[in-house]
Design an enzyme around this catalytic site. Sequence first.
Site, PDB file in Angstrom:
ATOM      1  N   CYS A   1       0.824  -1.220   0.000  1.00 54.31           N
ATOM      2  CA  CYS A   1       0.000   0.000   0.000  1.00 54.31           C
ATOM      3  C   CYS A   1       0.851   1.260   0.000  1.00 54.31           C
ATOM      4  O   CYS A   1       0.324   2.362  -0.149  1.00 54.31           O
ATOM      5  CB  CYS A   1      -0.933   0.002   1.208  1.00 54.31           C
ATOM      6  SG  CYS A   1      -2.087  -1.382   1.197  1.00 54.31           S
TER       7      CYS A   1
ATOM      8  N   HIS B   1      -2.575   6.905   4.691  1.00 55.74           N
ATOM      9  CA  HIS B   1      -3.151   5.713   4.058  1.00 55.74           C
ATOM     10  C   HIS B   1      -4.386   5.306   4.858  1.00 55.74           C
ATOM     11  O   HIS B   1      -4.370   5.305   6.090  1.00 55.74           O
ATOM     12  CB  HIS B   1      -2.097   4.597   4.064  1.00 55.74           C
ATOM     13  CG  HIS B   1      -2.627   3.284   3.595  1.00 55.74           C
ATOM     14  ND1 HIS B   1      -3.428   3.164   2.485  1.00 55.74           N
ATOM     15  CD2 HIS B   1      -2.483   2.029   4.101  1.00 55.74           C
ATOM     16  CE1 HIS B   1      -3.748   1.894   2.322  1.00 55.74           C
ATOM     17  NE2 HIS B   1      -3.194   1.187   3.286  1.00 55.74           N
TER      18      HIS B   1
ATOM     19  N   ASN C   1     -10.203   0.322   2.417  1.00 53.79           N
ATOM     20  CA  ASN C   1      -8.772   0.393   2.109  1.00 53.79           C
ATOM     21  C   ASN C   1      -8.581   0.111   0.615  1.00 53.79           C
ATOM     22  O   ASN C   1      -8.730  -1.024   0.177  1.00 53.79           O
ATOM     23  CB  ASN C   1      -8.035  -0.641   2.975  1.00 53.79           C
ATOM     24  CG  ASN C   1      -6.532  -0.654   2.729  1.00 53.79           C
ATOM     25  OD1 ASN C   1      -6.042  -0.050   1.777  1.00 53.79           O
ATOM     26  ND2 ASN C   1      -5.811  -1.356   3.588  1.00 53.79           N
TER      27      ASN C   1
HETATM   28  O1  UT7 Z   1      -3.156  -1.563   4.044  1.00 51.63           O
HETATM   29  C1  UT7 Z   1      -2.598  -2.785   4.394  1.00 51.63           C
HETATM   30  C2  UT7 Z   1      -2.359  -2.853   5.823  1.00 51.63           C
HETATM   31  N1  UT7 Z   1      -3.420  -3.507   6.540  1.00 51.63           N
HETATM   32  C3  UT7 Z   1      -3.834  -3.007   7.684  1.00 51.63           C
HETATM   33  O2  UT7 Z   1      -3.423  -1.932   8.051  1.00 51.63           O
HETATM   34  C4  UT7 Z   1      -4.727  -3.779   8.570  1.00 51.63           C
HETATM   35  C5  UT7 Z   1      -4.261  -3.634   9.981  1.00 51.63           C
HETATM   36  N2  UT7 Z   1      -5.046  -4.425  10.917  1.00 51.63           N
HETATM   37  C6  UT7 Z   1      -6.300  -4.051  11.263  1.00 51.63           C
HETATM   38  O3  UT7 Z   1      -6.825  -3.050  10.779  1.00 51.63           O
HETATM   39  C7  UT7 Z   1      -6.979  -4.846  12.324  1.00 51.63           C
HETATM   40  O4  UT7 Z   1      -6.078  -5.753  12.895  1.00 51.63           O
HETATM   41  C8  UT7 Z   1      -8.221  -5.620  11.792  1.00 51.63           C
HETATM   42  C9  UT7 Z   1      -9.345  -4.646  11.481  1.00 51.63           C
HETATM   43  C10 UT7 Z   1      -7.854  -6.409  10.549  1.00 51.63           C
HETATM   44  C11 UT7 Z   1      -8.730  -6.580  12.847  1.00 51.63           C
HETATM   45  O5  UT7 Z   1      -9.054  -5.889  14.032  1.00 51.63           O
HETATM   46  P1  UT7 Z   1      -8.556  -6.466  15.443  1.00 51.63           P
HETATM   47  O6  UT7 Z   1      -9.096  -5.566  16.471  1.00 51.63           O
HETATM   48  O7  UT7 Z   1      -7.069  -6.599  15.327  1.00 51.63           O
HETATM   49  O8  UT7 Z   1      -9.319  -7.834  15.507  1.00 51.63           O
HETATM   50  P2  UT7 Z   1      -8.728  -9.328  15.633  1.00 51.63           P
HETATM   51  O9  UT7 Z   1      -8.073  -9.725  14.349  1.00 51.63           O
HETATM   52  O10 UT7 Z   1      -7.919  -9.403  16.873  1.00 51.63           O
HETATM   53  O11 UT7 Z   1     -10.053 -10.145  15.812  1.00 51.63           O
HETATM   54  C12 UT7 Z   1     -10.864  -9.971  16.951  1.00 51.63           C
HETATM   55  C13 UT7 Z   1     -12.074 -10.872  16.832  1.00 51.63           C
HETATM   56  C14 UT7 Z   1     -11.738 -12.327  16.513  1.00 51.63           C
HETATM   57  O12 UT7 Z   1     -12.641 -13.112  17.260  1.00 51.63           O
HETATM   58  P3  UT7 Z   1     -12.172 -13.834  18.615  1.00 51.63           P
HETATM   59  O13 UT7 Z   1     -11.026 -14.726  18.223  1.00 51.63           O
HETATM   60  O14 UT7 Z   1     -11.744 -12.714  19.516  1.00 51.63           O
HETATM   61  O15 UT7 Z   1     -13.405 -14.545  19.055  1.00 51.63           O
HETATM   62  C15 UT7 Z   1     -12.077 -12.478  15.061  1.00 51.63           C
HETATM   63  O16 UT7 Z   1     -12.463 -13.785  14.712  1.00 51.63           O
HETATM   64  O17 UT7 Z   1     -12.924 -10.439  15.766  1.00 51.63           O
HETATM   65  C16 UT7 Z   1     -13.249 -11.544  14.919  1.00 51.63           C
HETATM   66  N3  UT7 Z   1     -13.411 -11.041  13.554  1.00 51.63           N
HETATM   67  C17 UT7 Z   1     -14.601 -10.630  13.059  1.00 51.63           C
HETATM   68  N4  UT7 Z   1     -15.826 -10.556  13.600  1.00 51.63           N
HETATM   69  C18 UT7 Z   1     -16.816 -10.067  12.843  1.00 51.63           C
HETATM   70  C19 UT7 Z   1     -12.460 -10.889  12.596  1.00 51.63           C
HETATM   71  N5  UT7 Z   1     -13.023 -10.362  11.478  1.00 51.63           N
HETATM   72  C20 UT7 Z   1     -14.344 -10.195  11.756  1.00 51.63           C
HETATM   73  C21 UT7 Z   1     -15.429  -9.694  11.004  1.00 51.63           C
HETATM   74  N6  UT7 Z   1     -16.641  -9.631  11.589  1.00 51.63           N
HETATM   75  N7  UT7 Z   1     -15.295  -9.220   9.743  1.00 51.63           N
END
Ligand code: UT7
Length: 328
Positions: free
Chosen positions: A113, A253, A283
Amino acid sequence: MRRAVVAGLGTYLPETRLTNQDLERFMDTTDEWIVSRTGIRERRLAGPGETASSMGAEASRRALQAAEIKADALDWVICATNTGDTVFPATATRILNRLGRVQAAAFDVQAGCTGFIYGVALGASLIESGVAGRVLVVGTDVLSSIVDWEDRSTAVLFGDGAGAVVLTAGSGTRGVLASYLNADGTGGPLLMMPAGGSAMPASSASIARRQHFLKMSGNDVFRFAVKALPDAVDAVLRRAELGAGDMDLLVPHQANLRIIDAASRRFGLSPEQVVVNIERLGNTSVASIPLALEEAVLDGRAADDRVIVMAAFGAGLTWGATAVRWGR
Ligand code: UT7
């Protein structure tokens, strides 16, 4: 001093909107989760026949029109993309062709990105060194073509779009003041598409294992980004011999509203000083900076002589920033 000025800016967004409510219908997710974790409410999706080069060419036409420059006058075309029309030839050459069979040096930049920032930094150095007079830098991505619609942890994040700038030579105080680019390959596995390259050529097994889709370790990338984005801003301000107080506008970004908010707090920026459009576009990878920049031009925040810092991070892992004194 010879500087690269942004003579024109253009963008392109596909028509189709995919809202969080649409996603709720076919994926185990909720609008509440997506908005609270990312700030995204909807994103655009490329339609049938729309590709990185078709969207990039349309953004380029608009940028050339804004710059009042004909495509034949371009010396270089630099295209930042992660989802080029084909692995080769370069999407930049297809854009060149779509702009009307002009000849120019043309190649792609692949820096996750951060690709658009890399492209602008390269284009600016070509102009500053006198190698080129007019450089088109395009950022175009069709992330929807590599998103795994069965993986809710990534599918909700991305959208499609394109943006382009025409850089020309100026001799005043306006233009690109400094750039900062960096990469750390040890973070490569955190955000990648495993198959389709020489390490894992396409096979029925790679398709069955869904390895032709984007994979991301969201948490790890998040932790990296919260530090990398402000670090890039700090570094570019130092190179431009400016302080944080000299920054009029930050164009970050658009990957996650929480990452943008953390950077805004770190530099004590007011909401008006930070361009945010993630709620409407998600994004869009390399297109996110020019798309946000255009909003700032349209609403008057990108006004002549203001210092604008654009900063990004992404796959590689890469990060970087460019400081521009706006105006041509
Ligand atoms: O431009 C390229 C660079 N990319 C980025 O900058 C992305 C950077 N990362 C992020 O923005 C965040 O890490 C995310 C938005 C991708 C994820 O947020 P998070 O607060 O880090 O969530 P997580 O991955 O720790 O997931 C938390 C929970 C999990 O459930 P459990 O294990 O706690 O029960 C996931 O299974 O949220 C769950 N989860 C969802 N729930 C509903 C993951 N995706 C989803 C979803 N809907 N779409």
